[in-house]
Design a protein around this motif. Structure first.
Motif, PDB file in Angstrom:
ATOM      1  N   GLN A  94       0.840  -1.198   0.000  1.00 53.05           N
ATOM      2  CA  GLN A  94       0.000   0.000   0.000  1.00 53.05           C
ATOM      3  C   GLN A  94       0.878   1.252   0.000  1.00 53.05           C
ATOM      4  OE1 GLN A  94      -2.381  -0.944   3.520  1.00 53.05           O
ATOM      5  NE2 GLN A  94      -4.205  -1.212   2.223  1.00 53.05           N
TER       6      GLN A  94
ATOM      7  N   LYS B 212      -7.954  -2.810  -4.774  1.00 54.92           N
ATOM      8  CA  LYS B 212      -7.748  -1.497  -5.391  1.00 54.92           C
ATOM      9  C   LYS B 212      -8.333  -0.396  -4.527  1.00 54.92           C
ATOM     10  CE  LYS B 212      -7.633  -3.136 -10.127  1.00 54.92           C
ATOM     11  NZ  LYS B 212      -8.384  -3.247 -11.393  1.00 54.92           N
TER      12      LYS B 212
ATOM     13  N   SER C 293      -8.006   4.083  -5.938  1.00 59.04           N
ATOM     14  CA  SER C 293      -7.221   3.676  -7.120  1.00 59.04           C
ATOM     15  C   SER C 293      -7.902   4.079  -8.401  1.00 59.04           C
ATOM     16  CB  SER C 293      -7.028   2.168  -7.121  1.00 59.04           C
ATOM     17  OG  SER C 293      -6.298   1.774  -6.009  1.00 59.04           O
TER      18      SER C 293
ATOM     19  N   LEU D 292      -1.212  -1.281  -3.932  1.00 56.64           N
ATOM     20  CA  LEU D 292      -2.558  -1.610  -3.461  1.00 56.64           C
ATOM     21  C   LEU D 292      -3.209  -0.326  -2.957  1.00 56.64           C
ATOM     22  CD1 LEU D 292      -1.805  -4.818  -1.334  1.00 56.64           C
ATOM     23  CD2 LEU D 292      -2.846  -4.750  -3.605  1.00 56.64           C
ATOM     24  N   GLY D 293      -4.526  -0.299  -3.033  1.00 56.13           N
ATOM     25  CA  GLY D 293      -5.262   0.837  -2.504  1.00 56.13           C
ATOM     26  C   GLY D 293      -5.177   0.882  -0.993  1.00 56.13           C
TER      27      GLY D 293
ATOM     28  N   SER E 264      -9.725  -8.357  -6.382  1.00 53.53           N
ATOM     29  CA  SER E 264      -9.080  -7.296  -7.156  1.00 53.53           C
ATOM     30  C   SER E 264      -9.738  -5.949  -6.882  1.00 53.53           C
ATOM     31  CB  SER E 264      -9.148  -7.616  -8.654  1.00 53.53           C
ATOM     32  OG  SER E 264      -8.563  -6.595  -9.396  1.00 53.53           O
TER      33      SER E 264
END
Length: 190
Positions: A127, A186, A190, A132-133, A182
């Motif tokens: 992150q 995100k 994102s 990664l979000g 997924s």
């Protein structure tokens, strides 16, 4: 020495079956010894008590899971699919973990906690690197992944009851899990 190791393995195999069927409280050392083809006293010699035997069985199989399913935060959907496939093909282990969660009569599992902490740190680092979000905490992401990946196992109360066709379409379920993870990974940012 070989006979002692072979006997321990038979005990561990019989204990897996017993504990996954009955949990710690319902398991009987008499049945384990009978199914292992050994004297009941050997179980106490090798493992001290029923709780230690349960913990040994659980740790043995969790170690196997950690070795067989690699974790990379860059591919959380792929990880979730691996967990799904593993959980669906190892229902005894999933039941064993369910009993552990229900009864929690054994000490904390040190290796399990260390592996969990390593995964959470890897997610946090990913992150921080923008891979990664950050909408969800690492703990929330791991919980969501594990919940989605194991929802269709026989011990889970919702997956099969809400989506009974999933059992006849595991590839579709795999795809849906990967897509959901997924999207969650995100996050909104994102």
């Amino acid at each position: 020495m070989r006979n002692a190791e072979a006997t321990k393995e038979r005990i561990l195999e019989a204990a897996l079956e017993e504990f996954s069927s009955y949990g710690i409280a319902g398991a009987r050392v008499d049945r384990i010894s009978k199914n292992a083809g050994c004297n009941k006293n050997l179980i106490y010699v090798y493992f001290e008590n029923k709780e230690t035997l349960f913990k040994t069985v659980l740790e043995k199989h969790l170690t196997r899971v950690y070795e067989e399913i690699s974790f990379t935060p860059e591919d959380l959907p792929g990880y979730a699919v691996k967990v799904f496939d593993w959980a669906m093909s190892h229902p005894h282990i999933v039941r064993l973990m369910t009993w552990y969660s229900l009864e929690q009569k054994v000490d904390n599992l040190t290796e399990r906690n260390a592996v969990r902490d390593k995964k959470l740190k890897a997610i946090k680092d990913a992150q921080g690197d923008g891979l990664l979000g950050t909408t969800f905490t690492p703990g929330f992401l791991m919980t969501a992944i594990m919940a989605l990946a194991t929802a269709w196992t026989p011990t889970h109360p919702f997956g099969s009851s809400h989506d009974p066709d999933a059992a006849t379409n595991p590839s579709g379920t795999r795809e849906a899990i990967a897509k959901a993870v997924s999207l969650i990974a995100k996050g909104e940012d994102s």
